[in-house]
Design an enzyme around this catalytic site. Structure first.
Site, PDB file in Angstrom:
ATOM      1  N   SER A 259      88.232 -45.548 -62.393  1.00  5.15           N
ATOM      2  CA  SER A 259      87.655 -46.761 -62.688  1.00  5.15           C
ATOM      3  C   SER A 259      86.340 -46.489 -62.131  1.00  5.15           C
ATOM      4  O   SER A 259      85.976 -45.520 -61.198  1.00  5.15           O
ATOM      5  CB  SER A 259      88.057 -48.046 -61.801  1.00  5.15           C
ATOM      6  OG  SER A 259      87.833 -47.706 -60.538  1.00  5.15           O
ATOM      7  N   ASP A 260      85.081 -46.959 -62.692  1.00  2.36           N
ATOM      8  CA  ASP A 260      83.865 -47.187 -62.234  1.00  2.36           C
ATOM      9  C   ASP A 260      83.963 -47.544 -60.700  1.00  2.36           C
ATOM     10  O   ASP A 260      84.607 -48.252 -60.485  1.00  2.36           O
ATOM     11  CB  ASP A 260      82.704 -47.500 -62.916  1.00  2.36           C
ATOM     12  CG  ASP A 260      81.459 -46.955 -63.068  1.00  2.36           C
ATOM     13  OD1 ASP A 260      80.991 -46.497 -61.760  1.00  2.36           O
ATOM     14  OD2 ASP A 260      80.710 -47.171 -63.694  1.00  2.36           O
ATOM     15  N   CYS A 261      82.962 -47.194 -59.943  1.00  3.09           N
ATOM     16  CA  CYS A 261      83.197 -47.706 -58.459  1.00  3.09           C
ATOM     17  C   CYS A 261      82.946 -49.245 -58.213  1.00  3.09           C
ATOM     18  O   CYS A 261      82.089 -49.873 -58.589  1.00  3.09           O
ATOM     19  CB  CYS A 261      82.360 -46.986 -57.469  1.00  3.09           C
ATOM     20  SG  CYS A 261      82.570 -45.319 -57.581  1.00  3.09           S
ATOM     21  N   ALA A 263      84.806 -51.300 -60.194  1.00  6.42           N
ATOM     22  CA  ALA A 263      85.209 -51.882 -61.571  1.00  6.42           C
ATOM     23  C   ALA A 263      86.309 -52.720 -61.488  1.00  6.42           C
ATOM     24  O   ALA A 263      86.468 -53.751 -61.918  1.00  6.42           O
ATOM     25  CB  ALA A 263      84.979 -50.960 -62.601  1.00  6.42           C
TER      26      ALA A 263
END
Length: 376
Positions: A259-261, A263
């Site tokens: 995941s993006d941080c 997200a």
């Protein structure tokens, strides 16, 4: 990886066994606490297996970043941003650039100053001129961006001296339709953590997904990153159609999805997609997110288990993809030729500096003011 260690006799360290058998051996040695903590981008030490902690998050868009410069790794080569090298239209340049960045990364890792999984390249389309990250992309064209992704990733991951392993793991991001930071137009304000990208399916498939598909099918990338935004009402990291149906089943992706941080947190806290944080944990795990950057899953997974919202099997499925990727990096195998790379062999060499300069030169376009047409 020390053959004299007692851990070297464990089945997961036996490279003669099949990868699935080795992965199952690793999983059976973990308790629930281990499994929950392994969901985080900063994985824990596992003393029962002789393993140090592992960090999934490294960057390498135009060189190792942020470097952990040590005594043996005082410098690293910086290359032009992808928006520049993208304008060269040169697949060979893109591949060589990716290859050299990964060689420096592997050399850093061999002396303990880097890990092995790099969240690069950015292959979103540069369609919004106000987007602050346009310089990280190869451009606005889907085909160009896909060819860049495939070439860069091939160079980054594949080393002829060790075809059985990947040199370093690349990650095509941000999947998908993530081309804005924030916007305030006609009194309507939104940002990437709250934005729902409403995209017709034809435009999604013909434009926004094209670079990611090339990255998977032609580049054989080992990681994808799901983005902050929602797509047609469903947050990307909780979108089983994007992560499982399209990426894994249709394109054949077999790596790990990160995941993006924060997200995963945004699924609950920003998009309000679920009624509880435990339900958000369920949705991101079952959609296909394997590594959570930010700690949301680790924070709420235990209560999700206790409430019966998820099962331990949900964690095991994600861990299999994590361990498969680390197996492909050779983390649990005997030393390979790539382990002999040292910083002095590759970092800021004359070749590296010449390649960097060549990228800047090939990305430039010179116009001749023939006949003095322009008032210059």
């Amino acid at each position: 990886r020390d053959p004299s260690s007692a851990f070297a006799k464990m089945p997961f360290c036996n490279s003669a066994l099949g990868i699935d058998e080795r992965i199952e051996d690793m999983i059976k040695r973990l308790n629930v606490t281990d499994k929950i903590n392994l969901m985080n981008q900063d994985g824990p030490k596992l003393p029962q297996m002789g393993l140090n902690g592992y960090r999934w998050w490294e960057e390498a868009t135009h060189g190792i970043s942020p470097p952990r410069n040590g005594q043996k790794t005082a410098t690293e080569t910086n290359f032009p941003f992808p928006i520049t090298t993208g304008m060269s239209f040169n697949r060979t340049l893109w591949r060589k650039t990716g290859e050299h960045i990964a060689r420096e990364a592997r050399a850093f890792a061999n002396v303990g100053d880097e890990y092995s999984t790099f969240w690069t390249p950015v292959v979103n389309l540069a369609r919004e001129p106000r987007w602050g990250r346009n310089i990280e992309t190869p451009g606005e064209d889907p085909y160009l961006s896909g060819e860049y992704a495939a070439s860069f990733v091939n160079g980054f991951q594949e080393a002829p001296e060790d075809p059985g392993h990947i040199m370093a793991s690349a990650c095509c991001k941000h999947y998908v339709a993530n081309e804005m930071e924030s916007s305030d137009i006609a009194g309507f304000q939104t940002d990437r953590r709250h934005f729902d990208a409403t995209v017709p399916i034809q435009d999604l498939v013909d434009s926004y997904m094209v670079p990611f598909q090339a990255c998977v099918e032609k580049g054989r990338v080992t990681s994808l990153m799901c983005s902050y935004n929602a797509v047609n009402g469903v947050p990307s990291c909780a979108n089983d159609w994007l992560l499982t149906t399209v990426a894994r089943e249709n394109w054949g992706f077999d790596g790990a999805i990160v995941s993006d941080c924060d997200a995963d947190s945004d699924v609950f806290n920003s998009h309000h997609y679920t009624a509880t944080p435990e339900e958000a944990v369920r949705d991101v795990l079952r959609a296909g997110t394997d590594v959570d950057c930010g700690g949301f899953v680790s924070q709420y997974a235990l209560s999700a288990l206790q409430k019966g919202v998820i099962t331990e099997v949900d964690l095991d499925v994600r861990l299999r993809y994590q361990f498969r990727l680390r197996m492909r990096l050779g983390h649990f195998d005997p030393p390979s030729p790539l382990d002999g790379l040292q910083p002095e062999d590759v970092v800021c060499t004359e070749y590296a500096k010449a390649l960097s300069r060549d990228g800047a030169a090939q990305g430039a376009t010179l116009l001749k003011n023939d006949g003095g047409l322009l008032p210059l």
